[in-house]
Design a protein around this motif. Sequence first.
Motif, PDB file in Angstrom:
ATOM      1  N   LEU A  10       0.826  -1.214   0.000  1.00 18.45           N
ATOM      2  CA  LEU A  10       0.000   0.000   0.000  1.00 18.45           C
ATOM      3  C   LEU A  10       0.858   1.261   0.000  1.00 18.45           C
ATOM      4  CD1 LEU A  10      -2.831  -1.266   2.362  1.00 18.45           C
ATOM      5  CD2 LEU A  10      -2.692  -1.375  -0.140  1.00 18.45           C
ATOM      6  N   ASN A  11       2.034   1.204   0.637  1.00 20.23           N
ATOM      7  CA  ASN A  11       2.923   2.370   0.641  1.00 20.23           C
ATOM      8  C   ASN A  11       3.954   2.335  -0.479  1.00 20.23           C
ATOM      9  OD1 ASN A  11       1.982   3.980   2.861  1.00 20.23           O
ATOM     10  ND2 ASN A  11       2.631   2.288   4.184  1.00 20.23           N
ATOM     11  N   GLU A  12       3.956   1.239  -1.256  1.00 18.24           N
ATOM     12  CA  GLU A  12       4.837   1.118  -2.416  1.00 18.24           C
ATOM     13  C   GLU A  12       6.298   1.371  -2.066  1.00 18.24           C
ATOM     14  OE1 GLU A  12       3.228   3.066  -5.918  1.00 18.24           O
ATOM     15  OE2 GLU A  12       1.192   2.890  -5.137  1.00 18.24           O
ATOM     16  N   SER A  13       6.767   0.630  -1.056  1.00 15.82           N
ATOM     17  CA  SER A  13       8.169   0.772  -0.661  1.00 15.82           C
ATOM     18  C   SER A  13       8.772  -0.596  -0.394  1.00 15.82           C
ATOM     19  CB  SER A  13       8.284   1.661   0.574  1.00 15.82           C
ATOM     20  OG  SER A  13       7.637   1.026   1.664  1.00 15.82           O
ATOM     21  N   ASN A  14      10.097  -0.652  -0.473  1.00 21.86           N
ATOM     22  CA  ASN A  14      10.837  -1.910  -0.348  1.00 21.86           C
ATOM     23  C   ASN A  14      11.936  -1.755   0.690  1.00 21.86           C
ATOM     24  OD1 ASN A  14      12.672  -4.022  -0.605  1.00 21.86           O
ATOM     25  ND2 ASN A  14      12.836  -3.889  -2.845  1.00 21.86           N
ATOM     26  N   ARG A  15      11.828  -2.483   1.799  1.00 19.72           N
ATOM     27  CA  ARG A  15      12.932  -2.565   2.746  1.00 19.72           C
ATOM     28  C   ARG A  15      13.427  -4.005   2.719  1.00 19.72           C
ATOM     29  NH1 ARG A  15      11.203  -0.618   8.316  1.00 19.72           N
ATOM     30  NH2 ARG A  15       9.134  -1.229   7.590  1.00 19.72           N
ATOM     31  N   THR A  16      14.734  -4.143   2.447  1.00 19.59           N
ATOM     32  CA  THR A  16      15.301  -5.458   2.158  1.00 19.59           C
ATOM     33  C   THR A  16      16.189  -5.938   3.297  1.00 19.59           C
ATOM     34  OG1 THR A  16      15.152  -5.225  -0.231  1.00 19.59           O
ATOM     35  CG2 THR A  16      16.926  -6.630   0.589  1.00 19.59           C
ATOM     36  N   LEU A  17      15.970  -7.192   3.728  1.00 16.04           N
ATOM     37  CA  LEU A  17      16.805  -7.795   4.767  1.00 16.04           C
ATOM     38  C   LEU A  17      18.148  -8.198   4.171  1.00 16.04           C
ATOM     39  CD1 LEU A  17      14.325 -10.046   6.797  1.00 16.04           C
ATOM     40  CD2 LEU A  17      15.237  -7.785   7.364  1.00 16.04           C
ATOM     41  N   VAL A  18      19.211  -7.826   4.879  1.00 17.17           N
ATOM     42  CA  VAL A  18      20.579  -7.988   4.400  1.00 17.17           C
ATOM     43  C   VAL A  18      21.312  -8.895   5.384  1.00 17.17           C
ATOM     44  CG1 VAL A  18      22.740  -6.745   4.026  1.00 17.17           C
ATOM     45  CG2 VAL A  18      20.570  -5.784   3.197  1.00 17.17           C
TER      46      VAL A  18
END
Lengths: 320, 320
Positions: A263-271
């Motif tokens: 819904l917020n159109e964002s990507n947080r990626t686990l590293v």
Amino acid sequence: MLAVFGHLNPDTDAISAALVYARLLTRQGVEAQAYRLGDLNFETAFVLRELGIDAPPLLPQLAPGSAVALVDHNESAQSVSNLSELDVTRVVDHHKLGDLTTSQPAYLRFEPVGCTGTLLLKLHLEAHLPVEVTDAKLMLSAILSDTLHFRSPTTTQADREAVAFLAPIAGVADVEAYALAMFAAKSDLGDTPAETLLRMDYKVFPFGDAAQPQTMQRWGLGVIETTNPAYVFGRQAELLAAMDQVKAEDGLNGVLLSVVDILNESNRTLVLSATEEKLMREAFGVETVGQVADLGARISRKKQVVPALEAYFAPGTPSV
Amino acid sequence: MLAVFGHLNPDTDAISAALVYARLLTRQGVEAQAYRLGDLNFETAFVLRELGIDAPPLLPQLAPGSAVALVDHNESAQSVSNLSELDVTRVVDHHKLGDLTTSQPAYLRFEPVGCTGTLLLKLHLEAHLPVEVTDAKLMLSAILSDTLHFRSPTTTQADREAVAFLAPIAGVADVEAYALAMFAAKSDLGDTPAETLLRMDYKVFPFGDAAQPQTMQRWGLGVIETTNPAYVFGRQAELLAAMDQVKAEDGLNGVLLSVVDILNESNRTLVLSATEEKLMREAFGVETVGQVADLGARISRKKQVVPALEAYFAPGTPSV
Ligand SMILES: [Mn+2]
Ligand SMILES: [Mn+2]
């Protein structure tokens, strides 16, 4: 009998496309049967439950030389393990062309649209075949899923037109509400084991110079698209442990898990480790904080993440 | 500007398809320009002369990353030398899928029909675009050429229907007479140098296990389709000398030149050395007599010769 199937870790498009294409071929006089290469995700299970239909069966071991049709994928790393022994006679896909070859001239239909469902609707129209209610809802669901209801940059005008065409046939009066229900089902992850979450929408990509196979790298890229990212980050430690294990099991150079807030159109990626952290910095210019890299609006693995990694690993290309 | 081109050693289909597809794309709003990768053969020169149109220009050196559309081929060995540096955005072809990959999702349209022209007609019909007179005659000529006016086993019902559809638009009242005139033009080889004859319809094929590139073999397979085989065999010694030279120049494992008698539908193949003789015996069960192997009705390189060689060289397959 032609076996029709989508990629490993099937998503709604992979399952829908197998069912719809097998039926379309059968209506055109080519006997075909849909299969799947893994468990349904919660979104796909919701779609089939809504329709009151069963999932296609798991693909059995096929004898070498068996005729198969691939939908929604073409790279061997994303397909059945003995693909190179099988006879690929048809492919309907919207991904870049990978290492596929055919032993005979075949039917290949690739277009740069947002979803295989969009292409399958086109095939119905070209064949002047009316779209059946179930098929309409399967294709509609796949398009809404693959494009995140038009939020993804992979969305094309053809996808929008397909949804407008299919919704009335499928009896979906409120497309927005239906899409939100699909996404809520997908986000209702409950006590799913962390490794299952990681592998739900997970693909292995080879990067580098194919002419020098020994120099190539293999990366595992998982995505969790959710309307409830807080739930996923609440399980961050478990997920990182699963990533560490999968990296070792699959013999990968690196593994990433992108948590896409639909819904917020964002990507947080686990590293996971310094290797992945270096890639985030050098390929995306993004610093990792607390094992999370904020990739901003890069919500499409296909259109935004993989091309950047392709460019980064390309032979002779200066890494920007 | 999208560069559209067919294979090296262009035949009538390669040239026609480039011209027709470039025009179709332009009509659809995609700026495109047709090119060729070599000299016209006598048949193609006849077709263009009949139409009063110029050949497309030779493809200039393209900068890395340039967008290109391939027609009538897809394997790098049959294409421009820096293909791997170019951005293949479209392919229309009727050959088996080889080593092509794309860096982005692309338009790929492959069908197992006898000619690219048949597919291009389909694209016109799907786009609801009327077929122009010149394009009709180009596609018609290509289909007659590729299928040897339906004599080749590559011929499909779609090719026959395409010819029936195109002939009236092209203003060709007597298709049989037009085909014979094309084949006569093709057979009028005059004092063409032997190496030019060999390379006129000549393709290099890799055989073996692509996963083990160092074990693969590369063979050069030439074809002369003619209504006058006596002329060709009258120049047998010259042609064998040219084959010997081309084999060395191109660093090939072997080279074959099939002389296809169009009207009698038979193939007698020139055999250079013991290496080629062994292949004729083991892959086809045919003994070579006086450096000629009688391959009987195997008149299609694509459908009858290459598949037998693929099977023969396939890894782990017992050679029959
Ligand atoms: Mn898809
Ligand atoms: Mn052709």
